[in-house]
Design a protein around this motif. Structure first.
Motif, PDB file in Angstrom:
ATOM      1  N   SER A  31      27.395  33.698  23.421  1.00  0.00           N
ATOM      2  CA  SER A  31      28.182  33.747  21.923  1.00  0.00           C
ATOM      3  C   SER A  31      29.316  33.325  22.209  1.00  0.00           C
ATOM      4  N   THR A  32      29.760  31.812  21.789  1.00  0.00           N
ATOM      5  CA  THR A  32      30.908  31.675  21.913  1.00  0.00           C
ATOM      6  C   THR A  32      31.941  32.371  20.559  1.00  0.00           C
ATOM      7  N   GLY A  33      31.319  32.263  19.959  1.00  0.00           N
ATOM      8  CA  GLY A  33      31.898  33.697  18.467  1.00  0.00           C
ATOM      9  C   GLY A  33      31.955  34.965  19.508  1.00  0.00           C
ATOM     10  N   ASP A  34      31.809  35.451  20.221  1.00  0.00           N
ATOM     11  CA  ASP A  34      32.245  36.625  20.461  1.00  0.00           C
ATOM     12  C   ASP A  34      33.061  36.051  21.799  1.00  0.00           C
ATOM     13  N   LEU A  35      32.637  35.182  22.717  1.00  0.00           N
ATOM     14  CA  LEU A  35      33.597  35.325  23.484  1.00  0.00           C
ATOM     15  C   LEU A  35      35.063  34.114  23.496  1.00  0.00           C
ATOM     16  N   LEU A  36      34.826  34.036  21.701  1.00  0.00           N
ATOM     17  CA  LEU A  36      36.204  33.957  21.126  1.00  0.00           C
ATOM     18  C   LEU A  36      36.770  35.253  20.826  1.00  0.00           C
ATOM     19  N   ARG A  37      35.948  35.795  20.067  1.00  0.00           N
ATOM     20  CA  ARG A  37      36.816  37.533  19.311  1.00  0.00           C
ATOM     21  C   ARG A  37      37.233  37.898  20.680  1.00  0.00           C
ATOM     22  N   ASN A  38      37.031  38.019  21.627  1.00  0.00           N
ATOM     23  CA  ASN A  38      37.000  38.668  22.572  1.00  0.00           C
ATOM     24  C   ASN A  38      38.311  37.986  23.315  1.00  0.00           C
ATOM     25  N   LEU A  53      42.403  29.578  12.902  1.00  0.00           N
ATOM     26  CA  LEU A  53      41.350  28.829  12.614  1.00  0.00           C
ATOM     27  C   LEU A  53      40.226  29.254  12.208  1.00  0.00           C
ATOM     28  N   MET A  54      39.947  30.590  12.879  1.00  0.00           N
ATOM     29  CA  MET A  54      38.904  31.099  12.510  1.00  0.00           C
ATOM     30  C   MET A  54      39.345  32.167  11.795  1.00  0.00           C
ATOM     31  N   ALA A  55      40.146  32.300  11.835  1.00  0.00           N
ATOM     32  CA  ALA A  55      40.375  33.551  10.044  1.00  0.00           C
ATOM     33  C   ALA A  55      40.190  32.581   8.525  1.00  0.00           C
ATOM     34  N   GLY A  57      37.687  30.248   9.031  1.00  0.00           N
ATOM     35  CA  GLY A  57      36.162  29.868   8.397  1.00  0.00           C
ATOM     36  C   GLY A  57      36.111  28.257   8.932  1.00  0.00           C
ATOM     37  N   LYS A  58      37.186  27.751  10.048  1.00  0.00           N
ATOM     38  CA  LYS A  58      36.852  26.358  10.912  1.00  0.00           C
ATOM     39  C   LYS A  58      36.453  26.910  12.298  1.00  0.00           C
ATOM     40  N   LEU A  59      36.101  25.140  11.849  1.00  0.00           N
ATOM     41  CA  LEU A  59      36.022  25.814  13.935  1.00  0.00           C
ATOM     42  C   LEU A  59      36.946  24.783  14.392  1.00  0.00           C
ATOM     43  N   VAL A  60      36.677  26.060  15.721  1.00  0.00           N
ATOM     44  CA  VAL A  60      37.881  25.889  16.852  1.00  0.00           C
ATOM     45  C   VAL A  60      37.749  24.242  17.773  1.00  0.00           C
ATOM     46  N   PRO A  61      38.553  23.319  17.564  1.00  0.00           N
ATOM     47  CA  PRO A  61      38.077  22.249  18.521  1.00  0.00           C
ATOM     48  C   PRO A  61      37.377  22.357  19.633  1.00  0.00           C
ATOM     49  N   ASP A  85      24.688  31.074  21.305  1.00  0.00           N
ATOM     50  CA  ASP A  85      24.196  31.832  19.857  1.00  0.00           C
ATOM     51  C   ASP A  85      25.550  31.273  19.251  1.00  0.00           C
ATOM     52  N   GLY A  86      25.728  29.887  18.134  1.00  0.00           N
ATOM     53  CA  GLY A  86      26.485  30.118  17.482  1.00  0.00           C
ATOM     54  C   GLY A  86      27.330  28.879  18.395  1.00  0.00           C
ATOM     55  N   PHE A  87      26.166  28.073  19.354  1.00  0.00           N
ATOM     56  CA  PHE A  87      27.107  27.200  20.180  1.00  0.00           C
ATOM     57  C   PHE A  87      25.110  25.947  20.448  1.00  0.00           C
ATOM     58  N   PRO A  88      25.607  25.161  20.839  1.00  0.00           N
ATOM     59  CA  PRO A  88      26.528  23.622  20.270  1.00  0.00           C
ATOM     60  C   PRO A  88      26.814  23.734  18.392  1.00  0.00           C
ATOM     61  N   ARG A  89      27.590  23.981  18.171  1.00  0.00           N
ATOM     62  CA  ARG A  89      28.039  23.571  16.188  1.00  0.00           C
ATOM     63  C   ARG A  89      28.444  21.914  16.279  1.00  0.00           C
ATOM     64  N   THR A  90      28.441  21.046  17.240  1.00  0.00           N
ATOM     65  CA  THR A  90      29.050  19.675  16.603  1.00  0.00           C
ATOM     66  C   THR A  90      28.187  18.980  17.410  1.00  0.00           C
ATOM     67  N   ALA A  92      29.177  16.696  19.436  1.00  0.00           N
ATOM     68  CA  ALA A  92      29.965  16.697  20.631  1.00  0.00           C
ATOM     69  C   ALA A  92      29.898  17.220  21.829  1.00  0.00           C
ATOM     70  N   GLN A  93      29.726  19.006  20.210  1.00  0.00           N
ATOM     71  CA  GLN A  93      29.104  19.935  21.834  1.00  0.00           C
ATOM     72  C   GLN A  93      27.493  19.797  22.007  1.00  0.00           C
ATOM     73  N   ALA A  94      27.430  19.593  21.219  1.00  0.00           N
ATOM     74  CA  ALA A  94      25.793  19.663  21.901  1.00  0.00           C
ATOM     75  C   ALA A  94      25.614  18.679  23.032  1.00  0.00           C
ATOM     76  N   ASP A 133      34.003  45.401  11.771  1.00  0.00           N
ATOM     77  CA  ASP A 133      35.567  44.436  11.647  1.00  0.00           C
ATOM     78  C   ASP A 133      35.257  42.926  11.823  1.00  0.00           C
ATOM     79  N   ARG A 134      34.952  42.515  11.107  1.00  0.00           N
ATOM     80  CA  ARG A 134      34.982  40.877  11.073  1.00  0.00           C
ATOM     81  C   ARG A 134      35.597  40.366   9.997  1.00  0.00           C
ATOM     82  N   SER A 135      37.336  40.226   9.907  1.00  0.00           N
ATOM     83  CA  SER A 135      37.701  39.610   8.805  1.00  0.00           C
ATOM     84  C   SER A 135      37.204  38.233   8.211  1.00  0.00           C
TER      85      SER A 135
HETATM   86  P1  AMP Z   1      30.395  33.177  14.808  1.00  0.00           P
HETATM   87  O1  AMP Z   1      30.428  34.787  15.444  1.00  0.00           O
HETATM   88  O2  AMP Z   1      29.003  32.147  16.047  1.00  0.00           O
HETATM   89  O3  AMP Z   1      29.743  33.733  13.461  1.00  0.00           O
HETATM   90  O4  AMP Z   1      31.587  32.598  14.892  1.00  0.00           O
HETATM   91  C1  AMP Z   1      33.327  32.920  14.900  1.00  0.00           C
HETATM   92  C2  AMP Z   1      33.504  31.659  14.295  1.00  0.00           C
HETATM   93  O5  AMP Z   1      34.524  31.225  15.674  1.00  0.00           O
HETATM   94  C3  AMP Z   1      33.725  30.280  13.210  1.00  0.00           C
HETATM   95  O6  AMP Z   1      33.696  30.633  12.483  1.00  0.00           O
HETATM   96  C4  AMP Z   1      34.655  28.853  13.650  1.00  0.00           C
HETATM   97  O7  AMP Z   1      35.992  29.531  14.131  1.00  0.00           O
HETATM   98  C5  AMP Z   1      34.407  29.862  16.014  1.00  0.00           C
HETATM   99  N1  AMP Z   1      33.804  29.441  16.648  1.00  0.00           N
HETATM  100  C6  AMP Z   1      32.451  30.386  16.929  1.00  0.00           C
HETATM  101  N2  AMP Z   1      31.199  29.152  17.873  1.00  0.00           N
HETATM  102  C7  AMP Z   1      31.929  27.823  17.923  1.00  0.00           C
HETATM  103  C8  AMP Z   1      31.959  26.703  18.073  1.00  0.00           C
HETATM  104  N3  AMP Z   1      30.914  26.460  18.952  1.00  0.00           N
HETATM  105  N4  AMP Z   1      32.616  25.692  17.561  1.00  0.00           N
HETATM  106  C9  AMP Z   1      34.119  25.561  17.088  1.00  0.00           C
HETATM  107  N5  AMP Z   1      34.405  26.871  16.544  1.00  0.00           N
HETATM  108  C10 AMP Z   1      33.404  27.731  16.656  1.00  0.00           C
END
Ligand code: AMP
Length: 193
Positions: A31-38, A53-55, A57-61, A85-90, A92-94, A133-135
């Motif tokens: 889960s990219t969301g979990d990896l980013l939150r870590n 960016l996450m705060a 609600g925008k996608l990270v690069p 899970d939550g990847f790919p989101r664009t 380009a990612q796919a 605790d997801r802001s």
């Molecule tokens: P999620 O937990 O999947 O809802 O992701 C939470 C937030 O993390 C998203 O709103 C984005 O800011 C960022 N994020 C997670 N996955 C991606 C991704 N594949 N591409 C870009 N941003 C992501």
């Protein structure tokens, strides 16, 4: 390897169903969301770079998440398969994911797309905001921004995989066990095919 993408808008139940699917099929959950939150929790440079960016609600690069997935694939060479899970989101990612998997002699077997009405999504996300605790789940404007990002960029990912006949739609509303059963049915059909 059996690799699948669990696809759907924020709040469609990807996290909940992922937990069950990885337990049943022995897949590695990515889960990219979990990896980013870590990364944010660990206050790493990457975490600091994506926090705002996450705060909002925008996608990270794309480069950042693609690199994270590349590393995760390298770090897990002996798994049965991956559940993304939550990847790919664009798109380009796919495309990047397809390439990374092809380099390993594997591919995406199926994209399971959860379908949930917008009204229900907002209800679920606000509820999650009250209990986790997801802001990014607390504020209705941020939730709306995430759904807009989904419609603007992420919905195209389904079109990408539709070209290869890999998308299966599953109703994501109703009983959790029932939804899980529908997802398993699609997976089992692919596994014997
Ligand atoms: P999620 O937990 O999947 O809802 O992701 C939470 C937030 O993390 C998203 O709103 C984005 O800011 C960022 N994020 C997670 N996955 C991606 C991704 N594949 N591409 C870009 N941003 C992501």
């Amino acid at each position: 390897m059996f690799n699948l993408i669990l696809f759907g808008p924020p709040g469609s139940g990807k996290g909940t169903q992922s937990e069950r699917l990885i337990a049943k099929y022995g897949l590695k959950h990515l889960s990219t969301g979990d990896l980013l939150r870590n990364e944010i929790a660990g206050q790493t440079p990457l975490g600091m770079a994506v926090k705002n960016l996450m705060a909002e609600g925008k996608l990270v690069p794309d480069e950042i998440v693609i690199e994270m997935i590349d590393i995760a694939l390298e770090n897990n060479p002996h798994v049965n398969g991956f559940l993304f899970d939550g990847f790919p989101r664009t798109t380009a990612q796919a495309e990047a994911l397809d390439k990374l998997l092809a380099q390993k002699g594997t591919e995406i077997a199926v994209v399971l797309a959860l379908q949930v009405s917008q009204e229900e999504l907002i209800k679920r996300l606000l509820n999650r905001g009250r209990t986790s605790d997801r802001s990014d789940d607390v504020n209705e404007d941020i939730i709306a921004a995430r759904i807009t990002e989904y419609e603007k960029k992420t919905a195209a990912v389904a079109d990408h995989y539709k070209k290869f006949g890999k998308v299966k739609y599953v109703k994501g509303e109703g009983d959790i066990d029932e939804i899980f059963g529908l997802l398993c049915k699609e997976i089992d059909a692919k596994k014997v095919a």
